[in-house]
Design a protein around this motif. Structure first.
Motif, short mmCIF file in Angstrom:
data_model
loop_
_atom_site.label_atom_id
_atom_site.label_comp_id
_atom_site.label_asym_id
_atom_site.label_seq_id
_atom_site.Cartn_x
_atom_site.Cartn_y
_atom_site.Cartn_z
N LYS A 1 9.38 5.31 4.27
CA LYS A 1 9.16 6.44 3.37
C LYS A 1 9.88 6.21 2.05
CE LYS A 1 8.53 10.01 6.90
NZ LYS A 1 9.04 11.29 7.46
N THR A 2 9.37 6.83 1.00
CA THR A 2 9.99 6.69 -0.31
C THR A 2 11.19 7.61 -0.43
OG1 THR A 2 8.42 8.34 -1.16
CG2 THR A 2 7.83 6.01 -1.41
N THR B 1 0.85 -1.20 0.00
CA THR B 1 0.00 0.00 0.00
C THR B 1 0.88 1.24 0.00
OG1 THR B 1 -0.16 0.05 2.43
CG2 THR B 1 -1.89 -1.14 1.22
N LEU B 2 0.35 2.33 -0.53
CA LEU B 2 1.04 3.62 -0.53
C LEU B 2 0.09 4.66 0.04
CD1 LEU B 2 3.63 5.15 -1.44
CD2 LEU B 2 2.40 5.71 -3.56
N HIS C 1 16.98 8.08 0.80
CA HIS C 1 15.79 7.71 1.56
C HIS C 1 15.33 8.91 2.39
CE1 HIS C 1 17.67 3.70 0.87
NE2 HIS C 1 16.42 3.38 0.62
N ALA C 2 14.06 9.18 2.31
CA ALA C 2 13.52 10.35 3.00
C ALA C 2 13.66 10.24 4.51
CB ALA C 2 12.05 10.55 2.63
N ASN C 3 13.58 9.03 5.06
CA ASN C 3 13.68 8.87 6.51
C ASN C 3 15.11 8.62 6.97
OD1 ASN C 3 13.81 6.41 5.28
ND2 ASN C 3 12.59 5.33 6.81
N SER D 1 6.00 9.27 -4.25
CA SER D 1 6.34 9.64 -2.88
C SER D 1 5.21 9.28 -1.93
CB SER D 1 6.64 11.14 -2.80
OG SER D 1 5.49 11.89 -3.15
N GLY D 2 5.60 9.06 -0.68
CA GLY D 2 4.62 8.75 0.35
C GLY D 2 5.14 7.69 1.31
N HIS D 3 4.23 7.11 2.07
CA HIS D 3 4.57 6.05 3.02
C HIS D 3 4.24 4.69 2.39
CE1 HIS D 3 5.29 8.67 6.56
NE2 HIS D 3 4.46 9.47 5.92
#
Length: 307
Positions: free
Chosen positions: A205-206, A158-159, A225-227, A186-188
């Motif tokens: 995160k993307t 899922t996104l 990586h965003a995180n 982008s997203g979770h």
């Protein structure tokens, strides 16, 4: 073949002691239990008035009930039969509990009145999920999802809470454990792993694009990586803005300090002036020397003085 594939699973958590429920009132039902957990098998309706019945596991009698009284239970150390609800509970399930369970019923005359069989499968629950991802040079994101433990795991993605679509995927699909996201997605991202007795997920995160200066003052441009974006220098403190009130307070403090210094210097000057005056006054007083009684006073007479 008169087989009804029925499954009713109640999950209470992914850990040792997972509980599942099986409705065995129809012939051919398939049931699942968690390894090390508990399964509740509904043998018949709670209001059923069948006077005598057996429960066999692979042709071996494990439960015998007559006139609502348990005559024998060969696995009573880890099982319990609830007479009021007609539920047979098996605890601490092992692989050997898998198999065919047959309920045989008899009328008051001792003649067979029916028989039905269910299949019980024991599965190890999924205990954890690991996501390993890589940000590619053009902004794509390659992700691998793996699970620890768990028999026959099934994967889904899922996104931001919705099912990942094929239009957002460069490779793989929503049911594979290895996928590659297209550019600028982008997203979770969440990978869920499940089987008939468990469901576990992991989120990440993307990728995001950065253009900044690193700690060693080199320019960094690319996808990360965003995180896990800790490559850029970020200010540790924010500068304090100067307000009119702060300026006025600063001038007041400066003036107060200057007044203290002036008063201190004035006091020192007054003290030195008084000290000097005291010394001069003491010096101007004539000194009288006392002589002994037999001292001689000598007076020099000038020859030009009058007699």
């Amino acid at each position: 073949m008169e087989a009804v594939l029925g499954l009713m699973v109640i999950l209470l958590g992914v850990s040792h002691g997972v509980e599942t429920y099986c409705d065995g009132r129809q012939n051919g039902t398939q049931c699942y239990g968690a390894l090390g957990g508990t399964v509740d098998i509904q043998l018949m309706d709670s209001i059923s008035e069948i006077p005598r019945y057996y429960l066999l596991k692979d042709s071996l009698k494990i439960l015998h009930v007559i006139n609502n009284t348990v005559i024998s239970n060969t696995i009573e150390r880890r099982s319990l039969f609830f007479l009021s609800s007609r539920i047979f509970r098996i605890n601490n399930l092992s692989r050997t509990d898998s198999g065919d369970y047959t309920l045989q019923t008899f009328n008051s005359d001792g003649y067979s009145s029916g028989e039905r069989t269910l299949q019980l499968f024991i599965q190890a629950p999924v205990s954890s999920v690991l996501l390993v991802s890589e940000c590619l040079s053009q902004g794509e994101m390659r992700v691998s999802c793996s699970s620890e433990g768990g028999d026959s795991p099934l994967y889904s993605w899922t996104l931001d809470g919705r099912t990942l679509t094929d239009a957002e995927l460069l490779s793989g699909n929503n049911e594979t454990n290895n996928i590659t996201l297209k550019q600028h997605i982008s997203g979770h991202l969440v990978c869920s792993v499940r089987n008939n007795v468990s469901n576990v997920s992991e989120e990440q995160k993307t990728c995001s694009f950065i253009n900044c200066t690193s700690i060693n003052e080199t320019q960094i441009v690319g996808w990360v990586h965003a995180n896990r974006n800790n490559l850029c220098i970020e200010p540790t403190t924010e500068p304090t803005p100067v307000t009119p009130t702060a300026v006025g307070t600063s001038w007041f403090i400066f003036g107060l300090k200057a007044a203290v210094v002036i008063l201190s210097l004035s006091g020192i000057w007054i003290w030195f002036t008084w000290k000097k005056k005291t010394i001069l006054e003491v010096s101007a007083v004539p000194q009288r020397m006392e002589s002994p009684d037999n001292s001689v006073l000598m007076i020099e007479m000038s020859p030009y003085s009058n007699t």
